[in-house]
Design a protein around this motif. Sequence first.
Motif, mmCIF file in Angstrom:
data_model
loop_
_atom_site.group_PDB
_atom_site.id
_atom_site.type_symbol
_atom_site.label_atom_id
_atom_site.label_comp_id
_atom_site.label_asym_id
_atom_site.label_seq_id
_atom_site.Cartn_x
_atom_site.Cartn_y
_atom_site.Cartn_z
ATOM 1 N N MET A 1 43.899 27.841 45.170
ATOM 2 C CA MET A 1 42.788 27.055 45.696
ATOM 3 C C MET A 1 41.479 27.490 45.051
ATOM 4 S SD MET A 1 45.321 26.682 47.826
ATOM 5 C CE MET A 1 45.721 27.472 49.322
ATOM 6 N N THR A 2 41.220 28.787 45.075
ATOM 7 C CA THR A 2 40.017 29.312 44.446
ATOM 8 C C THR A 2 40.156 30.805 44.218
ATOM 9 O OG1 THR A 2 37.594 29.401 44.572
ATOM 10 C CG2 THR A 2 38.777 29.790 46.609
ATOM 11 N N ALA A 3 39.365 31.304 43.298
ATOM 12 C CA ALA A 3 39.265 32.735 43.025
ATOM 13 C C ALA A 3 37.812 33.027 42.696
ATOM 14 C CB ALA A 3 40.172 33.131 41.862
ATOM 15 N N TYR A 4 37.330 34.164 43.134
ATOM 16 C CA TYR A 4 35.929 34.518 42.913
ATOM 17 C C TYR A 4 35.782 36.036 43.021
ATOM 18 C CZ TYR A 4 36.301 34.302 47.996
ATOM 19 O OH TYR A 4 36.721 34.443 49.285
ATOM 20 N N PRO A 5 34.783 36.585 42.329
ATOM 21 C CA PRO A 5 34.549 38.038 42.431
ATOM 22 C C PRO A 5 33.904 38.385 43.774
ATOM 23 C CG PRO A 5 33.000 37.050 40.894
ATOM 24 C CD PRO A 5 33.925 35.959 41.346
ATOM 25 N N GLU B 1 34.624 37.700 34.966
ATOM 26 C CA GLU B 1 34.311 36.265 34.959
ATOM 27 C C GLU B 1 35.352 35.470 34.183
ATOM 28 O OE1 GLU B 1 32.093 34.588 36.699
ATOM 29 O OE2 GLU B 1 31.449 36.459 37.631
ATOM 30 N N GLU B 2 35.810 36.011 33.062
ATOM 31 C CA GLU B 2 36.844 35.333 32.267
ATOM 32 C C GLU B 2 38.154 35.240 33.045
ATOM 33 O OE1 GLU B 2 38.886 33.326 29.437
ATOM 34 O OE2 GLU B 2 36.719 33.670 29.515
ATOM 35 N N GLN B 3 38.537 36.306 33.715
ATOM 36 C CA GLN B 3 39.782 36.290 34.492
ATOM 37 C C GLN B 3 39.670 35.349 35.685
ATOM 38 O OE1 GLN B 3 42.398 37.156 33.318
ATOM 39 N NE2 GLN B 3 42.131 38.959 32.046
ATOM 40 N N VAL B 4 38.507 35.270 36.296
ATOM 41 C CA VAL B 4 38.303 34.330 37.405
ATOM 42 C C VAL B 4 38.486 32.902 36.912
ATOM 43 C CG1 VAL B 4 36.565 33.375 38.976
ATOM 44 C CG2 VAL B 4 36.858 35.845 38.811
ATOM 45 N N ARG B 5 37.943 32.577 35.743
ATOM 46 C CA ARG B 5 38.129 31.223 35.180
ATOM 47 C C ARG B 5 39.608 30.948 34.921
ATOM 48 N NH1 ARG B 5 33.135 32.260 32.803
ATOM 49 N NH2 ARG B 5 33.994 33.287 30.968
ATOM 50 N N ILE C 1 42.258 32.366 36.391
ATOM 51 C CA ILE C 1 42.993 32.282 37.658
ATOM 52 C C ILE C 1 42.735 30.944 38.339
ATOM 53 C CG2 ILE C 1 43.199 33.268 39.976
ATOM 54 C CD1 ILE C 1 42.649 36.025 38.677
ATOM 55 N N ASN C 2 41.513 30.447 38.271
ATOM 56 C CA ASN C 2 41.192 29.158 38.884
ATOM 57 C C ASN C 2 41.914 27.993 38.213
ATOM 58 O OD1 ASN C 2 39.516 29.663 41.142
ATOM 59 N ND2 ASN C 2 37.847 30.203 39.769
ATOM 60 N N LYS C 3 42.390 28.170 36.982
ATOM 61 C CA LYS C 3 43.145 27.116 36.293
ATOM 62 C C LYS C 3 44.616 27.084 36.703
ATOM 63 C CE LYS C 3 40.233 27.038 32.191
ATOM 64 N NZ LYS C 3 40.163 27.323 30.752
ATOM 65 N N ILE C 4 45.081 28.108 37.404
ATOM 66 C CA ILE C 4 46.484 28.176 37.825
ATOM 67 C C ILE C 4 46.729 27.154 38.935
ATOM 68 C CG2 ILE C 4 48.229 29.648 38.924
ATOM 69 C CD1 ILE C 4 46.854 32.051 37.603
ATOM 70 N N ALA C 5 47.824 26.415 38.790
ATOM 71 C CA ALA C 5 48.191 25.439 39.824
ATOM 72 C C ALA C 5 48.509 26.181 41.121
ATOM 73 C CB ALA C 5 49.405 24.643 39.373
ATOM 74 N N ARG C 6 48.148 25.571 42.233
ATOM 75 C CA ARG C 6 48.364 26.101 43.589
ATOM 76 C C ARG C 6 47.498 27.313 43.918
ATOM 77 N NH1 ARG C 6 54.468 26.048 45.292
ATOM 78 N NH2 ARG C 6 53.483 26.662 47.236
ATOM 79 N N GLY D 1 49.199 33.161 33.044
ATOM 80 C CA GLY D 1 47.909 32.536 32.783
ATOM 81 C C GLY D 1 46.824 33.467 32.287
ATOM 82 N N CYS D 2 46.951 34.756 32.592
ATOM 83 C CA CYS D 2 45.873 35.702 32.259
ATOM 84 C C CYS D 2 46.274 36.749 31.224
ATOM 85 C CB CYS D 2 45.392 36.408 33.521
ATOM 86 S SG CYS D 2 44.735 35.298 34.765
ATOM 87 N N GLY D 3 47.530 36.703 30.783
ATOM 88 C CA GLY D 3 47.972 37.669 29.781
ATOM 89 C C GLY D 3 48.132 39.076 30.324
ATOM 90 N N LEU D 4 48.497 39.191 31.597
ATOM 91 C CA LEU D 4 48.712 40.499 32.210
ATOM 92 C C LEU D 4 50.204 40.787 32.310
ATOM 93 C CD1 LEU D 4 46.097 40.369 35.110
ATOM 94 C CD2 LEU D 4 45.779 41.154 32.771
#
Length: 154
Positions: free
Chosen positions: A136-140, A123-127, A129-134, A37-40
């Motif tokens: 719940m949440t991600a935040y800095p 901020e872009e990576q948080v957005r 990660i939050n789109k990944i199924a399962r 999802g994040c291209g890592l």
Amino acid sequence: MLTTHRISADFYDDSFKLIAIHSNLEDYAITYAINSGCGLYLKRMERDLCLEANAKFSVFDWDDELNDLYWTLIANKCVVEEVIPSDGLFGNNTSERMDHLIKERKEVDYFLKVDAADDDLIEEQVRRINKIARVMTAYPIDTQTLKSKRNLIF
């Protein structure tokens, strides 16, 4: 005569950004999802992070040489087995307890640590990660407020 050597607090480089991730996925599954999802290109390190004799936290890392960034995904939780000696009929018992890498953030499942990153990238990576199924949440997280942030410096 014994000599004690201490490392100064100035020696530690704590200029990293941190993303907290809440997910019930196993460590390999969340790593795969973040990579997709994040291209890592996170890969499991050869050795886990050991703070105590039995406490081993899984670590995945990737050195992005093109963008001069170093990514690390660290599990915040691990199960520690303890042997409870017993003189009774059934012998020794084993007990399991949950240990945490960052004790003041026990609710967080994983930390994504990024060295030398700017706030826009985080901020872009948080957005993403939050789109990944399962997830719940991600935040800095502000690393200056963490008491046990030295556990993240290795």
